[in-house]
Write an enzyme that holds these catalytic residues in place. Structure first.
Site, PDB file in Angstrom:
ATOM      1  N   PHE A 141      -9.864 -25.563   8.149  1.00 57.72           N
ATOM      2  CA  PHE A 141      -8.495 -25.830   8.268  1.00 57.72           C
ATOM      3  C   PHE A 141      -7.863 -25.454   9.658  1.00 57.72           C
ATOM      4  CE2 PHE A 141      -4.004 -24.574   7.783  1.00 57.72           C
ATOM      5  CZ  PHE A 141      -3.595 -25.481   6.885  1.00 57.72           C
ATOM      6  N   ASP A 225     -10.610 -21.129  16.773  1.00 60.30           N
ATOM      7  CA  ASP A 225      -9.287 -21.053  16.036  1.00 60.30           C
ATOM      8  C   ASP A 225      -9.602 -19.870  15.588  1.00 60.30           C
ATOM      9  OD1 ASP A 225      -7.380 -20.916  14.256  1.00 60.30           O
ATOM     10  OD2 ASP A 225      -7.635 -22.932  13.588  1.00 60.30           O
ATOM     11  N   LYS A 254      -0.223 -16.311  13.957  1.00 57.11           N
ATOM     12  CA  LYS A 254       0.004 -15.368  13.130  1.00 57.11           C
ATOM     13  C   LYS A 254       0.312 -13.941  13.266  1.00 57.11           C
ATOM     14  CE  LYS A 254      -2.617 -17.671   9.378  1.00 57.11           C
ATOM     15  NZ  LYS A 254      -1.314 -18.272   8.594  1.00 57.11           N
TER      16      LYS A 254
END
Length: 408
Positions: A141, A225, A254
């Site tokens: 993802f 990532d 985040k």
């Protein structure tokens, strides 16, 4: 007179006024402090999701409150025609903590998906020798924008939006598949060091080291990532440190600003020379409000020893969960304070709902996996409270903690 209740609830407002892109919210939260939040009825929850690994310092941390208040009273936004001290400081800080060093460069945006979008464009610039293929993993993802969705290895997410940007292939998460795919036709390899959205799935032992060897051998960009795994969550600044490697680029978001939206792409070495003036940009990216807050959060993580705390509390949590000896828990995955539980029965949604009833926020990543990402600030007190409330949830779904198995 009608006795029908015509009171308009917040659920009604949500369903009538918000786009139908997400499911109905679990609660209406009103305030938080540390590792706890409260809903409109003043019910307390221990937050072991932290906004999906965003609230690294928990809720209403004085460092975040002070940084936002101070910066918004001077400059909040200036556009990318100008620079500010917080932006420059954050770029230098990211070069240091990533290990990118003097040759590193930082690009700022507003989210993890935007950071991966920038990384996608970076990959497209590695055209030496006619390279064109970008490789990602199945069940990965990387975001929901068109470019990051093309990188995401989930067909069910992609199908409604096809045709997506081309040139991306998805391979199995095995070293054998990696070795069969990486060659001189590949421009970039995109990896999550731990697949967070999939349920906190670790890559095979030695995978990142072999990926680094193959990409260096063939001139392929290794782009990691670390949007969910970065900023101390795995007990290191970045998960690639656990493997003893450095990538050519890393995407970050985040937890970087403790809840204020920000994202970044940091490049290493020769990858820093690929982007040229005018090739990419963001109106809000790198604004002084977000970058000042990120600097304050990163400074607090470093000075308060929260990376070490993530490592130690992660070990403690895993040990305490294993000691519950519940037949529902088949596997404990992840590193530091990014924890995945593999379940023996596909009742993750039922378990997460029972946890909410018990005053605990965890996430059902899929039918058989629970994901947890508590704030980096948690203490043994919060671990104790977690065990009490999680035990209640396990009992509610019919898989209570069991006495230790006698030694043979």
């Amino acid at each position: 007179m009608s006795d029908v209740n015509t009171e308009h609830t917040w659920v009604d407002t949500f369903n009538e006024s918000l786009m139908r892109t997400m499911g109905q919210p679990l609660a209406l939260l009103t305030h938080g402090r540390g590792a706890f939040v409260w809903d409109e009825n003043e019910k307390e929850y221990l937050d072991f999701l932290a906004g999906i690994a965003v609230n690294s310092l928990g809720h209403a941390h004085p460092v975040v409150v002070e940084a936002v208040t101070r910066q918004v009273s001077t400059l909040a936004h200036v556009s990318n025609y100008f620079s500010t001290r917080p932006q420059l400081e954050l770029a230098e800080r990211l070069k240091r903590i990533t290990g990118a060093g003097p040759a590193g460069r930082a690009y700022f945006c507003n989210s993890g998906a935007e950071a991966n979008e920038a990384a996608f464009k970076l990959a497209r610039l590695n055209t030496r020798g006619g390279r064109s293929t970008i490789v990602s993993l199945k069940n990965s993802f990387h975001g929901r924008t068109m470019g990051s969705l093309a990188l995401t290895g989930k067909r069910e997410m992609q199908e409604p939006f096809e045709p997506l940007p081309g040139g991306v292939i998805h391979i199995d998460s095995t070293i054998e598949a990696l070795e069969a795919t990486i060659d001189d036709s590949v421009a970039a390899l995109f990896l999550e060091p731990i697949k967070g959205e999939a349920g906190v799935i670790d890559l095979p032992e030695g995978y990142l080291q072999r990926a680094r060897e193959l990409t260096e051998q063939h001139g392929v960009l290794l782009i990691l990532d670390e949007i969910q795994t970065g900023i101390g969550r795995t007990g290191r600044w970045f998960a690639y440190e656990l493997a003893g490697i450095k990538p050519d680029a890393v995407t970050i978001a985040k937890g970087m600003a403790g809840g204020v939206p920000i994202g970044s792409l940091v490049t290493f070495g020769w990858a820093s020379d690929l982007f040229q003036r005018g090739m990419h940009g963001s109106t809000f990216g790198g604004n002084p409000l977000a970058t000042a807050t990120a600097n304050a959060v990163l400074e607090e993580i470093e000075s308060a020893g929260l990376i070490d705390n993530a490592e130690r509390k992660g070990v403690l949590l895993r040990d305490r969960i294993a000691a519950l000896n519940s037949p529902l828990i088949d596997e404990i995955r992840g590193h530091g304070l990014l924890i995945g539980l593999g379940l023996s029965e596909p009742i993750a949604l039922k378990l997460s709902a029972a946890a909410m009833d018990a005053g605990l926020i965890i996430n059902a990543a899929n039918e058989s996996s629970i994901r947890m990402a508590p704030p980096l600030i948690i203490r043994e007190l919060e671990v104790d409270i977690f065990i009490t409330r999680f035990s209640a949830a396990l009992t509610a779904v019919g898989f209570p903690p069991q006495p230790p198995t006698p030694e043979a």
